[in-house]
Design a protein around this motif. Structure first.
Motif, PDB file in Angstrom:
ATOM      1  N   ILE A 151       1.007  -1.196   0.037  1.00  0.00           N
ATOM      2  CA  ILE A 151      -0.103  -0.040   0.121  1.00  0.00           C
ATOM      3  C   ILE A 151       0.804   1.298   0.030  1.00  0.00           C
ATOM      4  N   PHE A 152       1.985   1.224   0.641  1.00  0.00           N
ATOM      5  CA  PHE A 152       2.929   2.131   0.879  1.00  0.00           C
ATOM      6  C   PHE A 152       3.394   2.696  -0.696  1.00  0.00           C
ATOM      7  N   LEU A 153       3.848   1.758  -1.295  1.00  0.00           N
ATOM      8  CA  LEU A 153       4.537   1.773  -2.665  1.00  0.00           C
ATOM      9  C   LEU A 153       3.309   2.340  -3.522  1.00  0.00           C
ATOM     10  N   ALA A 154       2.330   1.761  -3.477  1.00  0.00           N
ATOM     11  CA  ALA A 154       1.226   2.083  -4.244  1.00  0.00           C
ATOM     12  C   ALA A 154       0.709   3.784  -4.184  1.00  0.00           C
ATOM     13  N   LEU A 155       0.524   3.878  -3.001  1.00  0.00           N
ATOM     14  CA  LEU A 155       0.475   5.511  -2.613  1.00  0.00           C
ATOM     15  C   LEU A 155       1.512   6.521  -3.089  1.00  0.00           C
ATOM     16  N   LEU A 156       2.795   6.073  -2.820  1.00  0.00           N
ATOM     17  CA  LEU A 156       3.745   6.841  -3.354  1.00  0.00           C
ATOM     18  C   LEU A 156       4.002   6.924  -4.894  1.00  0.00           C
ATOM     19  N   TYR A 157       3.426   5.820  -5.515  1.00  0.00           N
ATOM     20  CA  TYR A 157       3.606   5.774  -6.866  1.00  0.00           C
ATOM     21  C   TYR A 157       2.319   7.047  -7.547  1.00  0.00           C
ATOM     22  N   VAL A 158       1.238   6.766  -6.766  1.00  0.00           N
ATOM     23  CA  VAL A 158       0.214   7.573  -7.239  1.00  0.00           C
ATOM     24  C   VAL A 158       0.419   9.216  -6.999  1.00  0.00           C
ATOM     25  N   ARG A 161       3.924  10.104  -9.087  1.00  0.00           N
ATOM     26  CA  ARG A 161       4.024   9.926 -10.532  1.00  0.00           C
ATOM     27  C   ARG A 161       2.838  10.190 -11.494  1.00  0.00           C
ATOM     28  N   THR A 162       1.712  10.045 -10.922  1.00  0.00           N
ATOM     29  CA  THR A 162       0.529  10.244 -11.740  1.00  0.00           C
ATOM     30  C   THR A 162      -0.177  11.604 -11.824  1.00  0.00           C
ATOM     31  N   ARG A 163      -0.910  11.848 -12.571  1.00  0.00           N
ATOM     32  CA  ARG A 163      -1.553  13.125 -13.008  1.00  0.00           C
ATOM     33  C   ARG A 163      -2.307  13.545 -11.559  1.00  0.00           C
ATOM     34  N   VAL A 164      -3.053  12.510 -11.330  1.00  0.00           N
ATOM     35  CA  VAL A 164      -4.136  12.636  -9.863  1.00  0.00           C
ATOM     36  C   VAL A 164      -3.259  13.244  -8.924  1.00  0.00           C
ATOM     37  N   GLY A 165      -2.148  12.305  -8.643  1.00  0.00           N
ATOM     38  CA  GLY A 165      -1.078  12.760  -7.589  1.00  0.00           C
ATOM     39  C   GLY A 165      -0.679  14.177  -7.822  1.00  0.00           C
ATOM     40  N   MET A 166      -0.337  14.576  -8.902  1.00  0.00           N
ATOM     41  CA  MET A 166       0.052  15.968  -9.165  1.00  0.00           C
ATOM     42  C   MET A 166      -0.874  16.920  -8.714  1.00  0.00           C
ATOM     43  N   VAL A 167      -2.298  16.660  -9.072  1.00  0.00           N
ATOM     44  CA  VAL A 167      -3.283  17.537  -8.767  1.00  0.00           C
ATOM     45  C   VAL A 167      -3.424  17.859  -7.299  1.00  0.00           C
ATOM     46  N   ILE A 168      -3.368  16.606  -6.671  1.00  0.00           N
ATOM     47  CA  ILE A 168      -3.640  16.346  -5.214  1.00  0.00           C
ATOM     48  C   ILE A 168      -2.492  17.167  -4.375  1.00  0.00           C
ATOM     49  N   SER A 236       3.413  14.794   5.263  1.00  0.00           N
ATOM     50  CA  SER A 236       4.377  14.195   4.635  1.00  0.00           C
ATOM     51  C   SER A 236       4.376  12.553   4.716  1.00  0.00           C
ATOM     52  N   LEU A 237       4.168  11.967   3.560  1.00  0.00           N
ATOM     53  CA  LEU A 237       4.121  10.447   3.385  1.00  0.00           C
ATOM     54  C   LEU A 237       5.182   9.784   4.144  1.00  0.00           C
ATOM     55  N   TRP A 238       6.599  10.237   3.731  1.00  0.00           N
ATOM     56  CA  TRP A 238       7.531   9.672   4.233  1.00  0.00           C
ATOM     57  C   TRP A 238       7.622   9.949   5.687  1.00  0.00           C
TER      58      TRP A 238
END
Lengths: 318, 414
Positions: A151-158, A161-168, A236-238
């Motif tokens: 789950i951590f890796l998936a969250l980090l990726y989203v 690395r993704t457009r949705v993530g950038m918007v967030i 901060s996720l980290w």
């Protein structure tokens, strides 16, 4: 030595579990400025939903369905509850989530009763994977580790690395600009709240069988989650990850240690008085590290607030 | 209009008169125990058992003193001594004359002190304290008073029975003692240390520790320590979620020896242990439900299950408490003069429906009764707990345990 390795593994399990709760909370807080007191209650709902589902179709479908239901519930709470309260400022929001936490506990007691419900590990994982010096490591714990890391890796990726993530991420710091660019910020908020609560739901599903599924489970974990995000740094996720692991290991090692403060006192040259009731520091003579283990995270939080108020990885002030 | 108002006033008056009449009729007992929070399950199950016992043993048989009903009402104390004192005052103000409490000796210590003071200052509204489960020995020793009656065996009596069993088991060489960090946990530890030393000096106590009560999220580190210390047996006084957490963590993490304990049955704990607890969990407790002792006991249990399908009669002492209170009120001929009721309780002998004699020892108000070692199992279980197929079966019995146990109690009688 064996015990150190075992403790590292146990602490990792505790820490990752905390991370799943705190990651959602930290995102919600940094984005909406809402301290969601009901976050741990969504964790409890996850466990209870999964228990109910497991009665009919077993554990595995529950692992998928329960967090989804919790996430949808969370999104609904944001859309029809928090968003309406939002216009009145932060204090009403706080009170709203606080009331929600009480409400969820009552509802859970109403439906499932006050007893501990028999929610167990799936048969498939109910064996000891390996053991170190007589201490078994249940397969289920290893499974917990993998789920959390996944789950951590998936969250980090989203998020990165993704457009949705950038918007967030953009909405985190400049909500008005993002809105001006044509993005639907309220929708992003609702989505983040839903995902955050769904993560808490996952944590509940996998922790329920190990830590016990009962109406007090949210209360037990509630405060420590806030400590985690303060130590890690808001948003901060980290930070959430590092702080969770830190707390996991800190409490685990403290609980298994046999350190007594009496030995420290003798080391600095004090003598144990015959009659302890006469001594001003009588509590110190009888105190051991496992006894104060549970307050260590809080001490750490105070230290962090004093020396680094924005947390280990945070960028802005609490 | 006037007519309607008149009627309304008359009706309200009539209602209030009949309501106060009904209130004067009932004998009210206040159950002050956790009904919310981590120990809510234990508390609310206790309340159900009290209400059921009062209905079955008293109210269905026509009540006491010629028709007065015995009612037990719940007051939530959230397991906090401060909150309990507030609830105590509320109960006294509302006319309750019997205070029932059991979960946590910390609370019981606060209550017994407060009640002693209250009774001294307010002779008109004195109350009796019926303690059905708080087993800190001090309550019937240094801190004893006339108003406090204990219907459970105290921690020392229970530990005496437990250590007898441990001393008889030649496979046990290393024992680990763990408990909750408050008066009861400390009493268990002190008794275990002293009695093991006296009965089996060769047994090594490899660990003796206390953990915060109701605050430990995960007992895994404690289980690790216990296994690493090479313990053959564990003694614990834990209850509620703390008992379940400790037991589950021990079993999951590779510990295979017995866990000797006080409160590891019912309230969902038996179901949650399930197969994992079989052959591991040994309890010391009063009251035998498996195998059933008599038809009366079976009928009682069946009726309870018919009313609370998800419940258990896991605290048979609750039945005994109500039975003895009812007998004392009848003997005293009053329910309002608690001094007379208290004097009737002192030295009372009664046969429990659970197949034991009950004797309220007058010098310290400690109930003396048969104690059993019970085993958590799914074999030979007539009445399971939590509808799980698992229950507790009597393994051995000590008749009238602690009959001659010493007490330091010096009681001032009114």
């Amino acid at each position: 030595m064996d015990l150190v390795v075992i403790n590292l593994i146990d602490g990792l399990v505790t820490g990752l579990l905390l991370f799943m709760l705190s990651s959602g909370l930290t995102l919600i807080f940094s984005m909406m400025g809402v301290l969601n007191f009901a976050h741990a209650s969504f964790y409890m709902l996850g466990a209870y939903f999964a228990y109910q589902i497991s009665l009919y179709v077993g554990f595995w479908p529950g692992l998928l369905i329960a967090p989804l239901i919790v996430g949808v519930l969370g999104a609904l709470v944001e859309r029809y509850g928090l968003r309406r309260v939002h216009q009145y400022g932060h204090v009403p929001e706080l009170i709203f989530t606080f009331g929600l936490a009480l409400l969820i506990e009552e509802v859970v007691q109403f439906i499932w009763g006050k007893n501990i419900v028999p929610f167990d590990e799936p048969e498939l994982l109910n064996f000891a994977l390996f053991s170190i010096g007589g201490n078994a490591i249940p397969a289920y714990k290893v499974f917990m580790i993998f789920i959390s890391i996944g789950i951590f890796l998936a969250l980090l990726y989203v998020l990165t690395r993704t457009r949705v993530g950038m918007v967030i991420q953009a909405a985190l710091s400049y909500p008005r600009t993002v809105e001006a660019l044509g993005h639907n910020v309220p929708l992003v908020f609702m989505g983040v709240f839903g995902v955050g609560t769904a993560l808490a739901g996952v944590a509940g599903v996998i922790a329920g069988p190990v830590l016990g599924t009962f109406p007090g489970m949210a209360f037990l974990l509630g405060s420590i989650v806030f400590v985690t995000i303060v130590i890690g740094g808001l948003g901060s996720l980290w930070g959430a990850l590092v702080a969770s692991l830190l707390i996991g290991w800190l409490t685990t090692f403290a609980a298994t240690s046999t350190f007594e403060f009496a030995s420290l006192l003798t080391a600095i040259g004090l003598e144990r008085p015959e009659d302890l009731s006469e001594s001003y520091i009588r509590d110190l003579w009888t105190l051991s590290l496992p006894q104060i283990g549970p307050i260590l995270p809080y001490i750490l939080m105070v230290l962090i607030l004093v020396f680094r108020p924005f947390g280990l990885f945070g960028k802005r002030d609490v | 209009m006037l007519k309607i108002t008149r009627f309304g006033v008359a009706a309200a008056l009539a209602l209030s008169v009949s309501a106060t009449a009904a209130l004067a009729q009932d004998i009210k007992a206040a159950f002050i125990d956790p009904l919310s929070g981590p120990f809510a399950a234990t508390g609310s199950n206790g309340l159900h058992q009290f209400q059921f016992a009062a209905d079955r043993l008293v109210n269905e048989k026509g009540g006491l003193l010629g028709g007065r009903k015995l009612v037990v009402d719940g007051f939530d104390n959230k397991t906090s001594p401060q909150e309990s004192l507030i609830q105590l005052q509320v109960a006294i103000d509302q006319g309750y004359r019997y205070i029932i409490q059991g979960n946590s000796s910390g609370v019981a210590n606060a209550l017994t002190e407060a009640i002693e003071k209250h009774n001294k200052r307010n002779p008109d509204s004195r109350v009796l304290f019926l303690n059905y489960s708080a087993v800190d020995p001090a309550l019937t020793n240094d801190k004893c008073n006339f108003w406090h009656f204990r219907f459970d065996a105290n921690a020392d009596i229970k530990m005496d029975v437990l250590t007898d069993v441990i001393a008889g088991n030649k496979d046990i060489h290393k024992v680990y003692i763990i408990g909750q960090d408050y008066s009861f946990g400390k009493a268990v530890s002190a008794a275990a240390n002293a009695m093991l030393k006296a009965k089996r000096p060769d047994i090594e106590i490899v660990g003796d520790e206390l953990h915060p009560i109701g605050k430990v999220k995960d007992f895994t580190p404690y289980a690790r320590k216990i296994t690493a210390a090479g313990a053959d047996a564990v003694i614990t006084g834990n209850w509620g979620a703390d008992m379940l957490g400790l037991g589950k963590a021990l079993v999951a993490n590779g510990y295979t020896g017995p866990v000797y304990t006080y409160y590891a049955a019912g309230s969902g704990i038996t179901a949650a242990f399930g197969e994992a607890g079989k052959g591991v969990i040994r309890l010391v407790s009063e009251g035998q439900t498996n195998p059933p002792v008599s038809d009366v006991a079976s009928a009682y249990y069946d009726a309870y299950k018919a009313k609370y399908a998800d419940g258990n009669v896991d605290q048979t002492r609750i039945t005994n408490t109500i039975a003895m209170l009812a007998a004392a009120i009848e003997k005293a001929g009053t329910a309002d003069d608690v001094v007379a009721v208290g004097k009737a309780l002192e030295g009372m002998e009664l046969d429990s429906i659970w197949g034991t004699k009950l004797f309220m020892r007058p010098q310290d108000h400690q109930l003396i009764q048969n104690m059993h070692i019970l085993q958590h199992t799914n074999e030979g279980v007539t009445y399971d707990y939590d509808n799980s197929g698992f229950g507790v079966v009597v393994e051995s019995t000590v008749e009238m345990a602690g009959m001659d146990s010493p007490t330091t109690c010096k009681m001032d009688r009114p």
